[in-house]
Design an enzyme around this catalytic site. Structure first.
Site, PDB file in Angstrom:
ATOM      1  N   ASN A   1       0.851  -1.126   0.074  1.00 25.10           N
ATOM      2  CA  ASN A   1      -0.078  -0.031  -0.042  1.00 25.10           C
ATOM      3  C   ASN A   1       0.924   1.294   0.025  1.00 25.10           C
ATOM      4  O   ASN A   1       1.935   1.224   0.071  1.00 25.10           O
ATOM      5  CB  ASN A   1      -0.920  -0.091   1.401  1.00 25.10           C
TER       6      ASN A   1
ATOM      7  N   ASP B   1      -3.884  -6.821   4.966  1.00 28.16           N
ATOM      8  CA  ASP B   1      -4.794  -7.681   5.709  1.00 28.16           C
ATOM      9  C   ASP B   1      -4.620  -9.124   5.152  1.00 28.16           C
ATOM     10  O   ASP B   1      -4.754 -10.185   5.865  1.00 28.16           O
ATOM     11  CB  ASP B   1      -6.138  -7.011   5.453  1.00 28.16           C
TER      12      ASP B   1
ATOM     13  N   LYS C   1       9.974 -16.321 -10.546  1.00 23.47           N
ATOM     14  CA  LYS C   1       9.133 -15.389 -11.155  1.00 23.47           C
ATOM     15  C   LYS C   1       8.189 -15.813 -11.898  1.00 23.47           C
ATOM     16  O   LYS C   1       8.015 -16.403 -12.860  1.00 23.47           O
ATOM     17  CB  LYS C   1       9.977 -14.158 -12.059  1.00 23.47           C
TER      18      LYS C   1
ATOM     19  N   PRO D   1      -2.185 -12.350  10.125  1.00 24.89           N
ATOM     20  CA  PRO D   1      -2.567 -12.174  11.695  1.00 24.89           C
ATOM     21  C   PRO D   1      -2.732 -10.672  12.133  1.00 24.89           C
ATOM     22  O   PRO D   1      -2.241  -9.950  11.429  1.00 24.89           O
ATOM     23  CB  PRO D   1      -1.359 -12.689  12.462  1.00 24.89           C
ATOM     24  N   ASP D   2      -3.714 -10.457  12.904  1.00 17.94           N
ATOM     25  CA  ASP D   2      -3.875  -8.911  13.364  1.00 17.94           C
ATOM     26  C   ASP D   2      -2.879  -8.658  14.420  1.00 17.94           C
ATOM     27  O   ASP D   2      -3.194  -9.412  15.573  1.00 17.94           O
ATOM     28  CB  ASP D   2      -5.305  -8.691  13.798  1.00 17.94           C
ATOM     29  N   ILE D   3      -1.807  -8.042  14.018  1.00 12.27           N
ATOM     30  CA  ILE D   3      -0.885  -7.794  15.119  1.00 12.27           C
ATOM     31  C   ILE D   3      -1.325  -7.248  16.562  1.00 12.27           C
ATOM     32  O   ILE D   3      -1.355  -7.418  17.683  1.00 12.27           O
ATOM     33  CB  ILE D   3       0.292  -7.011  14.551  1.00 12.27           C
TER      34      ILE D   3
ATOM     35  N   LYS E   1     -13.339  -0.247  15.360  1.00 15.62           N
ATOM     36  CA  LYS E   1     -11.804  -0.972  15.245  1.00 15.62           C
ATOM     37  C   LYS E   1     -11.519  -1.091  16.894  1.00 15.62           C
ATOM     38  O   LYS E   1     -11.038  -2.111  17.094  1.00 15.62           O
ATOM     39  CB  LYS E   1     -11.066  -0.185  14.543  1.00 15.62           C
TER      40      LYS E   1
HETATM   41  O1  PMT Z   1       3.100   6.034   6.636  1.00 12.76           O
HETATM   42  P1  PMT Z   1       2.391   7.454   6.166  1.00 12.76           P
HETATM   43  O2  PMT Z   1       2.658   7.385   4.707  1.00 12.76           O
HETATM   44  O3  PMT Z   1       2.884   8.578   6.978  1.00 12.76           O
HETATM   45  O4  PMT Z   1       0.850   7.111   6.275  1.00 12.76           O
HETATM   46  C1  PMT Z   1       0.340   6.965   7.738  1.00 12.76           C
HETATM   47  C2  PMT Z   1      -0.971   5.908   7.874  1.00 12.76           C
HETATM   48  C3  PMT Z   1      -1.911   6.630   7.069  1.00 12.76           C
HETATM   49  C4  PMT Z   1      -0.455   4.453   7.421  1.00 12.76           C
HETATM   50  C5  PMT Z   1      -1.219   5.737   9.466  1.00 12.76           C
HETATM   51  O5  PMT Z   1      -1.311   7.097   9.980  1.00 12.76           O
HETATM   52  C6  PMT Z   1      -2.361   5.070   9.637  1.00 12.76           C
HETATM   53  O6  PMT Z   1      -3.441   5.267   9.652  1.00 12.76           O
HETATM   54  N1  PMT Z   1      -2.135   3.557   9.778  1.00 12.76           N
HETATM   55  C7  PMT Z   1      -3.182   2.773   9.767  1.00 12.76           C
HETATM   56  C8  PMT Z   1      -3.792   2.340   8.747  1.00 12.76           C
HETATM   57  C9  PMT Z   1      -5.183   1.475   8.764  1.00 12.76           C
HETATM   58  O7  PMT Z   1      -6.290   2.061   8.331  1.00 12.76           O
HETATM   59  O8  PMT Z   1      -5.127   0.105   9.235  1.00 12.76           O
HETATM   60  P2  PMT Z   1      -6.474  -0.594   9.574  1.00 12.76           P
HETATM   61  O9  PMT Z   1      -7.454  -0.005   9.609  1.00 12.76           O
HETATM   62  O10 PMT Z   1      -6.040  -1.751   8.664  1.00 12.76           O
HETATM   63  O11 PMT Z   1      -5.913  -1.224  10.994  1.00 12.76           O
HETATM   64  C10 PMT Z   1      -6.107  -0.835  12.298  1.00 12.76           C
HETATM   65  C11 PMT Z   1      -5.092  -0.735  13.213  1.00 12.76           C
HETATM   66  O12 PMT Z   1      -4.758  -2.087  13.265  1.00 12.76           O
HETATM   67  C12 PMT Z   1      -3.920   0.099  12.813  1.00 12.76           C
HETATM   68  O13 PMT Z   1      -3.326   0.493  13.964  1.00 12.76           O
HETATM   69  C13 PMT Z   1      -2.913  -1.196  12.073  1.00 12.76           C
HETATM   70  O14 PMT Z   1      -1.555  -0.922  12.465  1.00 12.76           O
HETATM   71  C14 PMT Z   1      -3.440  -2.470  13.087  1.00 12.76           C
HETATM   72  N2  PMT Z   1      -3.315  -3.707  12.362  1.00 12.76           N
HETATM   73  C15 PMT Z   1      -3.955  -3.828  11.043  1.00 12.76           C
HETATM   74  C16 PMT Z   1      -4.063  -4.880  10.461  1.00 12.76           C
HETATM   75  C17 PMT Z   1      -3.213  -6.116  10.874  1.00 12.76           C
HETATM   76  N3  PMT Z   1      -3.264  -7.323  10.265  1.00 12.76           N
HETATM   77  N4  PMT Z   1      -2.373  -5.689  11.964  1.00 12.76           N
HETATM   78  C18 PMT Z   1      -2.271  -4.694  12.478  1.00 12.76           C
HETATM   79  O15 PMT Z   1      -1.689  -4.512  13.730  1.00 12.76           O
END
Ligand code: PMT
Length: 405
Positions: free
Chosen positions: A210, A279, A289, A305-307, A337
């Site tokens: 991403n 995700d 390749k 996995p969701d960390i 969330k």
């Molecule tokens: O890196 P930059 O260009 O500065 O941009 C910053 C950012 C937009 C990436 C940052 O500010 C941000 O919003 N990060 C989270 C992105 C997001 O929407 O994540 P999520 O909705 O998929 O997950 C929610 C939370 O769970 C996040 O804290 C994520 O780190 C965590 N997560 C999600 C999926 C996963 N498999 N493991 C996780 O720990």
């Protein structure tokens, strides 16, 4: 007793009409028990005499890099080591540019380069000069490197115009210095930050990923370090330089990020998940390749996995902060969330408006917990990170003291 009593403070004075206020600054610092040495640039001497500064600081004034008699006394390296804190007030646009480019052609800029002491600057200049892209870019670089910038106040200026450019009052500068010498808001606290994207390999040359640049997570890690924390940064692939004073572990995929977080979690007090973790990952990563002969291709994906959620599910989880980048219903989705993943705080950043979070230097943040929302507004990621760490520290300490009562 003041927190600055007994500390060694170098007051740097550069060329600007606000230099007259530095006499008051020096006097106030001495009144609070600080040992003060003044370093004045050639342009600064046009506004205030070394004799006056010697009288108010109670010490000889330093004004030349290449003066053999001065270097025989306390030379620039000794002065750099002597300082517990360097405060430059007023800091002119010229001085800020020198500091930002690492020039060492005056005693003051050399001293700043040679010293490991924290540096605080109080800019003062015409408001057009302050607002120019070049000055703002230099100020931003300094902030990124850990220099504290006491933003100038808006008001009437010596040039007759009105705008942001007035140096903060000596009383405010002294107050800031005293606060910064008090135990930091995260002194002794272990913070782990995840940042950047993850890459999920399709084959040796292709990956699902991403647009995260890592800037938000790196700014948060730096702000936590400045607040006194020991910081570990778990970073996905980014183009950013490792921030000073922070232990950085580089990872590529979500599974590697999970393993790095798990190996540090037992010693972590606060976990801040700013990473944009993929995700899903390809069910099979091809060892060679992939060929592009077929007109279509279907790739099977499996959940990563969701960390954050797995750390929150541990028996004694640290204080956990998540980030949520949302295209719609920002607050509701962020709160969803927060509850599903069992975080303590969710930081919502809307993917709309002109400050889109992915890749940009700016962002807009709203803090969402179970009952409240706090809008931190739009700003640079570096400034928002400082305010965010302040809020996280307050909430972490409140939860910590509630646990122990
Ligand atoms: O890196 P930059 O260009 O500065 O941009 C910053 C950012 C937009 C990436 C940052 O500010 C941000 O919003 N990060 C989270 C992105 C997001 O929407 O994540 P999520 O909705 O998929 O997950 C929610 C939370 O769970 C996040 O804290 C994520 O780190 C965590 N997560 C999600 C999926 C996963 N498999 N493991 C996780 O720990």
């Amino acid at each position: 007793m003041s927190a600055i009593a007994g500390t060694h403070i170098v007051v740097g004075i550069t060329g600007g009409i606000a230099a007259y206020k530095s006499v008051d600054l020096t006097r106030r610092l001495r009144d609070q028990g600080a040992d003060v040495r003044v370093v004045v640039t050639p342009a600064g001497k046009a506004f205030i005499t070394p004799l006056t500064l010697q009288a108010t600081s109670g010490n000889p004034v330093h004004d030349s890099l290449l003066d053999t008699s001065a270097e025989a006394g306390m030379g620039h390296i000794e002065l750099a080591r002597w300082a517990d804190q360097i405060v430059v007030a007023p800091a002119s646009a010229d001085f800020i540019a020198r500091l930002a480019t690492g020039l060492a052609d005056t005693l003051l800029s050399t001293l700043c380069l040679a010293s490991e002491a924290p540096i605080t600057i109080a800019p003062a200049m015409n408001h057009v000069m302050w607002e120019k892209t070049a000055t703002q870019r230099n100020v931003e670089s300094l902030r990124t490197w850990g220099v504290t910038v006491l933003d100038p106040r808006i008001g009437p200026q010596a040039c007759g115009e009105v705008g942001p450019g007035r140096m903060q009052e000596p009383e405010e500068i002294v107050q800031y210095l005293a606060q910064s010498r008090s135990p930091g808001s995260l002194d002794g606290v272990q913070v782990m930050v995840t940042a950047g994207p993850t890459w999920e390999a399709l084959d040796p040359v292709r990956a699902l990923t991403n647009h995260s640049s890592g800037k938000m997570g790196y700014a948060v890690a730096t702000a936590a370090r400045i607040a006194g924390a020991s910081v570990t940064l778990i970073s996905g692939p980014t183009a950013l330089a490792p921030p000073a004073g922070i232990q950085v572990k580089s990872v590529v995929s979500a599974q590697e990020m999970l393993a790095a977080v798990e190996s540090n979690i037992d010693s972590t007090d606060i976990l801040i998940c700013a990473a944009a973790v993929a995700d899903y990952r390809p069910a099979d990563s091809m060892p060679q390749k992939m060929k592009k002969d077929a007109p279509e291709m279907t790739i099977k994906l499996v959940r990563n996995p969701d960390i954050l959620a797995s750390m929150a599910a541990r028996p004694s989880p640290p204080f956990i902060v998540g980030f949520a980048a949302e295209t719609e219903r920002t607050i509701d989705n962020a709160r969803g969330k927060l509850e599903r993943k069992k975080a303590d705080l969710m930081v919502a950043n809307p993917i709309e408006g002109k400050d889109k979070p992915f890749g940009s230097d700016r962002n807009a943040l709203v803090l969402v917990d179970r009952n409240t929302e706090l809008d931190l507004g739009q700003d640079t990621k570096v400034k928002l990170a400082v305010n965010l760490i302040d809020e996280i520290a307050k909430r972490f300490h409140a939860k910590d003291s509630a646990k122990s009562t």
